[in-house]
Design an enzyme around this catalytic site. Sequence first.
Site, PDB file in Angstrom:
ATOM      1  N   LEU A 180       0.818  -1.143   0.012  1.00 18.73           N
ATOM      2  CA  LEU A 180      -0.033  -0.048   0.017  1.00 18.73           C
ATOM      3  C   LEU A 180       0.880   1.220   0.055  1.00 18.73           C
ATOM      4  O   LEU A 180       2.026   1.132   0.606  1.00 18.73           O
ATOM      5  CB  LEU A 180      -0.723  -0.027   1.229  1.00 18.73           C
ATOM      6  N   ASP A 181       0.399   2.211  -0.679  1.00 21.36           N
ATOM      7  CA  ASP A 181       1.242   3.546  -0.546  1.00 21.36           C
ATOM      8  C   ASP A 181       1.311   4.114   0.788  1.00 21.36           C
ATOM      9  O   ASP A 181       0.685   3.635   1.746  1.00 21.36           O
ATOM     10  CB  ASP A 181       0.539   4.598  -1.443  1.00 21.36           C
ATOM     11  N   LYS A 182       2.407   4.959   0.949  1.00 22.72           N
ATOM     12  CA  LYS A 182       2.637   5.363   2.400  1.00 22.72           C
ATOM     13  C   LYS A 182       1.348   5.979   2.912  1.00 22.72           C
ATOM     14  O   LYS A 182       1.439   5.830   4.132  1.00 22.72           O
ATOM     15  CB  LYS A 182       3.795   6.346   2.498  1.00 22.72           C
ATOM     16  N   HIS A 221      -0.025   2.682  -7.586  1.00 21.84           N
ATOM     17  CA  HIS A 221      -0.801   3.645  -7.558  1.00 21.84           C
ATOM     18  C   HIS A 221      -2.134   3.443  -8.261  1.00 21.84           C
ATOM     19  O   HIS A 221      -2.726   4.394  -8.793  1.00 21.84           O
ATOM     20  CB  HIS A 221      -0.147   4.832  -7.844  1.00 21.84           C
ATOM     21  N   LYS A 267      -5.256   5.554  -7.470  1.00 24.02           N
ATOM     22  CA  LYS A 267      -5.218   7.017  -7.687  1.00 24.02           C
ATOM     23  C   LYS A 267      -5.150   7.351  -9.223  1.00 24.02           C
ATOM     24  O   LYS A 267      -5.802   8.220  -9.630  1.00 24.02           O
ATOM     25  CB  LYS A 267      -3.857   7.482  -6.887  1.00 24.02           C
TER      26      LYS A 267
END
Length: 234
Positions: A102-104, A185, A188
Amino acid sequence: MTRLDKITAKQLNISRTQAKAMIKNGEVCVNGAVIKSVDFKCSDDDKISAGGKEIERRDFVYIMMNKPKGVISASEGKGDKTVIDLLPDEMKRKGLFPAGRLDKDTTGFVLITDDGAFAHDILSPSHHIDKTYTAKLDTPFDDDVINDFKSGMTLGGEKLLEAEITPLNNECTIAEVVLRQGLYHQVKRMFKKHGITVVELKRTKMGNLPLDKTLKSGESRYIDENELKSIVAK
Ligand code: URA
């Protein structure tokens, strides 16, 4: 039968010498009784605890974490805090890594394991494990977005698999999105293509296994056998 010092060292991710020292100090119990003999051997059914906490004895472990923002989904952070750093000491053991990223700034369900074959299976694009997200958006989405998600949009020249998108509020600014891929990503970028910015993203489910709502941000718990099956069940 397996030596108590060997099990203690493996499961607590410490050296055999450190494990022997803990045993000699009376910190390790088998079935509730303190064992001070380093030569002691345990059966598979024996319950072992160290420092008052039960030691997990499975060959592989599967952990569900509710990842907070600001933490990276990796084993080594190079300065950043990782999901592995967040695990409580009694869950830490050799070889743990997050299965998928998962992204930060993304929160929610991260699966942490030391079972490389299982991780490979669930991450393999051919298995298409559903990943469900809740996305908060800066702009409402409309039918164009829905149709593009559902028909398998083209993103950066690549044709994506079909994705599901469902509004979670009347304004269409909160969406539930189900993906069968895990591109960089991806959520997004799919919204960005339509001029919409994802302001918050949370993974709420992997396969058919929802994130445990009782887990506070940063908390973890073991996943049991049935739950594990529900990740891969279609
Ligand atoms: N899609 C994203 O854009 N970010 C994530 O962290 C996961 C899916």
